[in-house]
Design a protein around this motif. Structure first.
Motif, mmCIF file in Angstrom:
data_model
loop_
_atom_site.group_PDB
_atom_site.id
_atom_site.type_symbol
_atom_site.label_atom_id
_atom_site.label_comp_id
_atom_site.label_asym_id
_atom_site.label_seq_id
_atom_site.Cartn_x
_atom_site.Cartn_y
_atom_site.Cartn_z
ATOM 1 N N LEU A 122 0.812 -1.214 0.000
ATOM 2 C CA LEU A 122 0.000 0.000 0.000
ATOM 3 C C LEU A 122 0.847 1.265 0.000
ATOM 4 N N ALA A 123 2.022 1.220 0.587
ATOM 5 C CA ALA A 123 2.897 2.392 0.577
ATOM 6 C C ALA A 123 3.277 2.749 -0.866
ATOM 7 N N LYS A 124 3.565 1.746 -1.657
ATOM 8 C CA LYS A 124 3.919 1.970 -3.074
ATOM 9 C C LYS A 124 2.709 2.473 -3.863
ATOM 10 N N VAL A 125 1.553 1.871 -3.571
ATOM 11 C CA VAL A 125 0.324 2.288 -4.260
ATOM 12 C C VAL A 125 0.041 3.751 -3.946
ATOM 13 N N LEU A 126 0.176 4.101 -2.660
ATOM 14 C CA LEU A 126 -0.116 5.460 -2.222
ATOM 15 C C LEU A 126 0.810 6.472 -2.910
ATOM 16 N N GLU A 127 2.070 6.118 -2.993
ATOM 17 C CA GLU A 127 3.056 6.991 -3.625
ATOM 18 C C GLU A 127 2.659 7.255 -5.097
ATOM 19 N N LYS A 128 2.242 6.193 -5.779
ATOM 20 C CA LYS A 128 1.848 6.291 -7.194
ATOM 21 C C LYS A 128 0.567 7.113 -7.340
ATOM 22 N N VAL A 129 -0.421 6.807 -6.482
ATOM 23 C CA VAL A 129 -1.732 7.449 -6.596
ATOM 24 C C VAL A 129 -1.611 8.947 -6.279
ATOM 25 N N LYS A 130 -0.800 9.286 -5.278
ATOM 26 C CA LYS A 130 -0.678 10.709 -4.907
ATOM 27 C C LYS A 130 0.231 11.487 -5.861
ATOM 28 N N GLY A 131 1.075 10.768 -6.604
ATOM 29 C CA GLY A 131 1.886 11.398 -7.649
ATOM 30 C C GLY A 131 3.049 12.221 -7.128
#
Ligand code: AMP
Ligand code: ZN
Length: 131
Positions: A122-131
């Motif tokens: 989720l940390a990686k997903v969050l980084e991608k989603v928040k840009g």
């Protein structure tokens, strides 16, 4: 321009549920469930990715009002509020619109299934989603 623009201009007849200067709501011809309604801006815009914030807010205000009205008046137990954006998501009419689909039972004509994919970091997903 598109079939919903023709409905908005009155060229094609529709069953109007609500109308103001900027937004139109009509019964969906397919009636997935009884009372299935489409809310759309009068200004042509293809989808939520192209729409400006003001247009979405105007639609949201009508969705807020109509979802309550439709659920109350039909006696539905709840509703799904849905936007399909892009063909990959099932959009067939490329004029922004939101579905209000009253729900009468868990087994009526609407079926959504969210399948869990392989475990995500989720940390990686969050980084991608928040840009
Ligand atoms: P979508 O798949 O999200 O693009 O949804 C398009 C919806 O527009 C479908 O549910 C259709 O049944 C509905 N629709 C298409 N033509 C008309 C029409 N002339 N009047 C009312 N609803 C329509
Ligand atoms: Zn249009």
């Amino acid at each position: 321009m598109c079939i919903f623009c023709d409905i908005i201009s009155g060229k094609i007849p529709s069953s109007k549920v609500y109308e103001d200067d900027d937004v139109l709501a009509i019964l969906d011809v397919s009636q997935v469930t009884f009372g299935h309604t489409l809310v759309m801006p009068k200004k042509h815009v293809a989808d939520i990715l192209e729409a400006d914030e003001e247009t979405v807010v105007k639609c949201a205000k009508v969705i807020s009002k109509l979802s309550k009205q439709i659920v109350h008046n039909t006696g539905a137990a709840g509703c799904n509020v849905l936007n399909n954006c892009g063909e990959v998501a099932g959009q067939t009419v490329h004029h922004l619109h939101f579905h209000i689909i009253p729900r009468y039972s868990e087994s009526d004509a609407v079926c959504f299934q969210f399948n869990e994919s392989e475990k995500q970091n989720l940390a990686k997903v969050l980084e991608k989603v928040k840009g």
